[in-house]
Scaffold this active site. Structure first.
Site, PDB file in Angstrom:
ATOM      1  CB  CYS A 104      44.445  47.025  41.507  1.00 19.65           C
ATOM      2  SG  CYS A 104      44.840  45.836  40.199  1.00 19.65           S
ATOM      3  CG  MET A 317      38.841  42.494  38.608  1.00 19.28           C
ATOM      4  SD  MET A 317      37.474  41.535  37.914  1.00 19.28           S
ATOM      5  CE  MET A 317      36.163  41.949  39.046  1.00 19.28           C
TER       6      MET A 317
END
Length: 392
Positions: A104, A317
């Site tokens: 992430c 993201m």
């Protein structure tokens, strides 16, 4: 009938970039959860509140979106030249599943601050004021991330005037360098796993699409917005409420994953939800972001929309931003073409919440492209710290 009492585990709830997650030190987890396996997965799912057939994660720390259903485990690094080992888990909301296949990028911004504050970085390396450089080993993908964390009077500085579209309030800037973000194979060509900058992706029952398939930051499938019936200005409501569109995106993603060599059969895509990502690009246009902010075509190089865990992301993201910056730096990719071509070391792209700038250093060696690093800035903040409780 006797029931087991709850156990409590030291934890910190943090925002990193446009995501939130529950952070743990490896040493604080119950012994059975200090190793990969079912015990760890069951514990973290219970912390987050999954699986939840209602899709709300009411009985846990998750926020019922892919951006807020995350867990992070950190420990002092055993790898030379690194300070902290960082393991990320993307927790499915309605299924009993944690995807450990990728990173992430947003929560990467919170790793350095957490590591400093929780004694995982050698105090001798932490300045009283200025920037503390934290070298992070991203264990999911085997890559190095360098975080530059601001310090004030011996403590991590979290407040500041750095603004990030998708985050309501300003905070302190954390600059990130994603080192060698492409997955390089023995032939040096795995950044583009098919060997092509643009492929014809055949998707049975859906159609054939031009696609750039890239491993950089996170494996990503880029499509042209126009080819799939979009403009690139869409917000979440235009896609996430359309079940047929989401099913079509998932089918394309599954066949793209096979083409990239990430899975052998499309059926395996259900067990690999976090990667690859699927995104679509378009040339600049005026649009209004989800906050009501007007984004002018003149202010961006291109538009990008990306899906995560089966839903259009509310912003972007961080790992997909690395893929965008990398692809934009390589002439001939769909991302580079949407940005207007030419030599590029950075792009500013429009996403549903606003804009984001990301840079990449790419070079061509023979017929192959390599990227030494990608750069972007995020922010991070502790939201709550103490203990999480789960039934024993």
């Amino acid at each position: 009938m006797a029931f087991a009492s709850q156990i409590r585990i030291p934890a910190t709830y943090m925002r990193g970039g446009t995501s939130k997650g529950v952070f743990f030190r490896l040493q604080d987890l119950p012994e059975a959860a200090q190793r990969p396996g079912p015990a760890r997965d069951e514990l973290l799912m219970r912390v987050i509140g999954s699986p939840d057939p209602y899709g709300k994660q009411i009985d846990g720390m998750g926020g019922a979106t892919s951006s807020t259903s995350k867990a992070v485990i950190l420990s002092k690094s055993t790898r030379p030249g690194h300070d902290v080992d960082y393991l990320f888990g993307q927790v499915a909301i309605d299924k009993a599943f944690i995807d450990w296949s990728g990173n992430c990028g947003n929560l990467s911004a919170a790793v350095g601050p957490f590591a400093i504050s929780n004694g995982l970085v050698d105090p001798a390396k932490v300045p009283r004021d200025g920037l503390c450089t934290v070298r992070i080993w991203q264990a999911n993908i085997g890559k190095t991330i360098v975080a530059h964390v601001p310090m004030t009077q011996g403590a991590v500085q979290e407040t500041g005037d750095f603004e990030l579209d998708g985050v309501t309030f300003p905070a302190a800037e954390v600059a990130l360098e994603f080192m060698d973000p492409a997955d390089e194979g023995d032939d040096g060509g795995a950044m583009f796993p098919t060997g092509n900058l643009v492929d014809d992706l055949e998707v049975p029952g859906v159609g054939s699409f031009k696609a750039t398939l890239i491993n950089a930051g996170i494996p990503t499938i880029f499509l042209n917005a126009h080819d799939i019936g979009y403009t690139g200005t869409e917000l979440q409501g235009a896609i996430n409420g359309d079940k047929a569109a989401l099913a079509r995106f998932e089918t394309i993603r599954a066949w793209g994953a096979v083409r990239m060599g990430l899975i052998k059969d499309v059926a395996e895509a259900a067990t690999r939800q976090h990667t690859p990502k699927i995104a679509f690009v378009a040339p600049p246009q005026d649009y209004v972001a989800s906050s009501g902010k007007a984004v002018r075509a003149a202010d961006v190089d291109l538009l990008v929309r990306a899906l995560s865990m089966g839903q259009l992301h509310h912003a972007m993201m961080g790992t997909a931003a690395v893929a965008i910056g990398t692809a934009a730096a390589v002439p001939g990719t769909l991302v580079h073409l949407a940005a207007g071509g030419g030599e590029r070391h950075a792009v500013r792209f429009g996403h549903p919440s606003g804009t984001l700038r990301v840079g990449a250093e790419a070079r061509q060696e023979g017929r192959q492209w390599t990227v030494t690093k990608a750069l972007m800035s995020r922010s991070a903040r502790v939201l709550m710290e103490g203990w999480v409780r789960v039934p024993g």
